[in-house]
Design an enzyme around this catalytic site. Structure first.
Site, short mmCIF file in Angstrom:
data_model
loop_
_atom_site.label_atom_id
_atom_site.label_comp_id
_atom_site.label_asym_id
_atom_site.label_seq_id
_atom_site.Cartn_x
_atom_site.Cartn_y
_atom_site.Cartn_z
N GLU A 265 -1.96 0.63 9.63
CA GLU A 265 -1.42 0.62 8.26
C GLU A 265 -0.08 1.37 8.26
O GLU A 265 0.08 2.40 8.91
CB GLU A 265 -2.39 1.32 7.32
CG GLU A 265 -1.88 1.41 5.87
CD GLU A 265 -2.78 2.24 4.97
OE1 GLU A 265 -2.74 2.02 3.74
OE2 GLU A 265 -3.51 3.11 5.49
N LYS A 342 -3.34 -4.71 -0.18
CA LYS A 342 -4.33 -3.65 -0.35
C LYS A 342 -4.79 -3.66 -1.80
O LYS A 342 -3.98 -3.64 -2.73
CB LYS A 342 -3.72 -2.30 0.02
CG LYS A 342 -4.72 -1.15 0.13
CD LYS A 342 -4.04 0.09 0.67
CE LYS A 342 -5.05 1.21 0.93
NZ LYS A 342 -4.40 2.41 1.53
N CYS A 376 -7.33 0.11 5.16
CA CYS A 376 -7.74 1.50 5.05
C CYS A 376 -8.77 1.75 3.94
O CYS A 376 -9.95 1.46 4.10
CB CYS A 376 -6.51 2.37 4.86
SG CYS A 376 -6.79 4.14 5.17
#
Length: 532
Positions: A265, A342, A376
């Protein structure tokens, strides 16, 4: 010689939009299928999904899965048996086919499209030597005749006796199916059928119906080689030097004939080190976002040149509406470029960089099957992984960026849980080292790894491979996708098959506006932007 006008064939992912449009035209009284649901149907059991194309127009579609007779022949609802429409309850060793969708354009009635699709199902059942086909059939005239009958079973009997007419039931009877009862609350939204369905069965007389031996799933080999890059954050003088570091690891992974390589990331943050002075958070985002076209082009060029699928970690990108999103660019070796935003920005990302969350998450079709990407913090929300697996994902890639062991372990433990509960592989990749004069990249902690379910075909501890902590390296492992099929059918536990859809399910709001910043006070300190 003229071209054939009608083509009955196995459905493909390229048909998804047309299938959704067909279902919307036909089912005017129902909530239409989402493309996500159809994607799951095709990915979970592609052999059981067929389309009919007449004069280049999609006019028919049917979806089928395999399931154990003990489940198919007992009372159930449509949501329960189909996994909320995704076909995710498919069992590779099921001894019956279950037909859960049949849609034909009413404009082509008289061309026997439905009969032809039923015949494809029958051929499949015979080819696989299954005991038969089961489904819940609509009773569209039940509401009209409700006061004339004592219940759905009586209605079915009167239709069979010719005293009442039901076009759907008569069609199914003519195709060799017989009713074994009525299913209550099968489709509550089917008001014409008052929520009931006829429980229909066709038995394959070429198979011993009394045979109780379990169909076994062969322990085959469907090998995929995965590389995860634990990347050292380092100062670079310009974009070319940064891409040179990335290209080095792509080249090495390609030399080892890896099918995928995953980067961390926000691995592009090291580009900020090329600036003459440390930038403010706002300036840094604008600077990074300006690199987006070059990042996409460079990764796509490498994927083609080195014949490898690249999951490009993530990169801050200014969207068309002006918002900044954290986006993973997935560049496949066929030249296509896909994006996964995300969904859940961390408090640090939202406050310091004004990053907003994306609105959708879906599988990405690759030459090694459908995959998912969760950046993440997203891995800490189990609903997202379950949606990806419902759509057919067998590998989920998790690029992460964490500054402490606590943050890393949050992501690691959740990733391991996702692998177990979804019976899939999860691949993690993080940054290590530090970048002086780059805000939010003070220190990094990572131990990249490739995680598996915990069962007999897999590594004892559920770890196919892992890197040494906080050292720049490339970790490579072969995984066998066929082991997932075996575990889902015959494993010690069957997390996917044993879900209780009669008690709970996940509903995704396809119209969600999304993207709002979290409420509450700002974070107490600047840490890693990912943060786990």
């Amino acid at each position: 010689m003229t071209k054939a006008r009608l083509d009955i064939r196995q459905a493909e992912t390229g048909d998804i939009r047309r299938i959704a449009a067909l279902a919307k035209r036909v089912y005017e009284d129902f909530v239409p299928y989402t493309q996500s649901e159809i994607r799951g149907q095709l990915n979970n059991y592609p052999e059981g999904c067929f389309v009919a194309i007449l004069d280049d127009t999609m006019v028919g579609y049917c979806a089928t899965m395999r399931i154990a007779g003990e489940k198919a022949l007992r009372p159930h609802t449509w949501d329960e048996i189909t996994g909320n429409g995704y076909g995710s309850r498919h069992e590779p060793n099921g001894d019956f086919l279950y037909g859960y969708e049949m849609v034909v354009d009413p404009k082509v009635r008289g061309t026997r499209i439905g009969r032809r699709l039923y015949e494809e199902r029958r051929k499949l059942a015979e080819r696989e030597e299954l005991k038969g086909i089961v489904f819940g059939g609509r009773l569209p005239n039940l509401k009209r005749h409700w006061k004339k009958v004592s219940g759905p079973e009586d209605y079915i009997e009167q239709v069979i006796a010719g005293k009442l007419h039901d076009p759907v039931l008569r069609f199914q009877l003519a195709n060799g199916f017989e009713p074994i009862g009525a299913l209550k609350r099968y489709l509550p939204e089917d008001h014409r059928s008052r929520g009931f369905a006829a429980h229909m069965v066709w038995r394959n007389h070429m198979v011993d119906q009394e045979d109780s031996s379990q169909l076994r799933v062969p322990r085959g080999v469907e090998s995929v080689r995965i590389a995860t890059c634990q990347l050292q954050a380092r100062a670079v003088k310009d974009f070319d030097e940064f891409i040179g570091h990335v290209r080095y690891f792509v080249d090495v992974a390609a030399d080892y004939e890896a099918d995928f390589i995953l980067f961390p990331e926000l691995f592009t943050l090291m580009l900020l080190s090329a600036e003459a002075e440390e930038l403010s958070s706002t300036q840094a985002i604008e600077c990074l976002s300006a690199y987006t076209p070059r990042i996409r082009d460079a990764l796509s060029e490498m994927a083609l040149k080195y014949n490898i699928n690249i999951i490009g970690g993530s990169h801050p990108t200014r969207m068309d509406d002006g918002d900044i999103h954290n986006v993973a660019y997935v560049c496949l070796r066929d030249g296509s470029i896909h994006e996964q935003e995300k969904i859940h920005p961390t408090p640090n990302e939202a406050y310091w960089w004004n990053i907003r969350g994306g609105d959708s998450i879906d599988v990405i079709q690759t030459d090694c099957g459908p995959i998912g990407v969760q950046i993440c913090y997203d891995s800490e929300f189990p609903e997202l992984s379950r949606r990806l697996v419902d759509e057919g994902a067998r590998i989920i890639f998790v690029p992460f960026c964490t500054d402490s062991r606590q943050g890393y372990m949050r992501v690691r433990y959740c990733a391991a849980a996702r692998a177990i509960e979804n019976q899939c592989y999860v691949v993690m990749s993080g940054n290590v080292g530090n970048l002086p004069n780059v805000a939010n990249m003070d220190i990094q902690y990572a131990q990249s790894c490739i995680l598996t379910p915990c069962d007999f075909p897999f590594a004892r501890d559920g770890i196919a491979a892992e890197a040494t902590e906080n050292v720049e390296t490339l970790t490579i492992s072969d995984v066998n996708l066929a082991d997932l099929s075996w575990a889902r059918a015959e494993g010690t536990v069957k997390n996917l098959a044993d879900r209780r859809f009669d008690l709970y399910r996940i509903e995704w709001d396809e119209a969600s506006p999304g993207g709002d910043l979290p409420d509450g006070p700002p974070p107490m300190h600047k840490g890693s932007p990912g943060g786990g």
